[in-house]
Design an enzyme around this catalytic site. Structure first.
Site, mmCIF file in Angstrom:
data_model
loop_
_atom_site.group_PDB
_atom_site.id
_atom_site.type_symbol
_atom_site.label_atom_id
_atom_site.label_comp_id
_atom_site.label_asym_id
_atom_site.label_seq_id
_atom_site.Cartn_x
_atom_site.Cartn_y
_atom_site.Cartn_z
ATOM 1 N N ASP A 15 3.566 -6.500 -11.477
ATOM 2 C CA ASP A 15 4.891 -6.891 -11.404
ATOM 3 C C ASP A 15 5.138 -6.847 -9.930
ATOM 4 O O ASP A 15 6.604 -7.550 -9.553
ATOM 5 C CB ASP A 15 5.660 -6.244 -12.124
ATOM 6 C CG ASP A 15 5.610 -6.451 -13.519
ATOM 7 O OD1 ASP A 15 5.113 -7.326 -13.989
ATOM 8 O OD2 ASP A 15 5.968 -5.268 -14.379
ATOM 9 N N SER A 18 -2.920 -4.540 1.272
ATOM 10 C CA SER A 18 -1.224 -4.483 1.177
ATOM 11 C C SER A 18 -0.909 -4.025 0.113
ATOM 12 O O SER A 18 -1.683 -3.569 -0.971
ATOM 13 C CB SER A 18 -0.745 -5.947 0.824
ATOM 14 O OG SER A 18 -1.289 -6.644 -0.409
#
Length: 119
Positions: free
Chosen positions: A101, A94
């Site tokens: 973050d 992904s």
């Protein structure tokens, strides 16, 4: 010809059995968070009173955490691929998985990134 095998990647035994006799592997497994429905209600109420609604909250299904599926499951698949001496392995990941973050790394108690960095 390709054969699709569905199983539990967090089980080294299942993965090893599924990979027996294979030449190639495409790793597309991924932990999938489930939205907590109450968090949607909370967001809607905050919007009604013109407050910052924030983000919905998520949970992981049993035996479906990033540690179990992405890390342990991924390791099991690579270990089995090495054992079978596969010709080719394609890993589909992904976006943002290495960005500390990134929203995907804020879901759950521990992030996959933390697991990868600590191993």
């Amino acid at each position: 010809d390709a054969e699709l095998v569905v199983g539990n990647v967090s089980s080294a035994e299942d993965v090893s059995k599924a990979m027996a006799g294979c030449d190639q592997l495409v790793v597309a497994s991924s932990a999938t968070p489930r939205i907590q429905k109450r968090s949607i209600l909370k967001i809607m109420l905050k919007k009604l009173v013109k407050q910052d609604p924030g983000r919905p909250t998520f949970r992981w299904p049993p035996q479906g955490t990033p540690e179990e599926v992405d890390y342990i499951g991924g390791k099991n698949q690579i270990d089995a691929a090495k054992k079978e001496r596969l010709e080719q392995v394609v890993w589909i990941g992904s976006m943002g998985g290495t960005q500390k973050d990134n929203f995907l790394n804020t879901i759950g108690k521990r992030s996959t990134l933390t697991l990868l960095l600590s191993d």
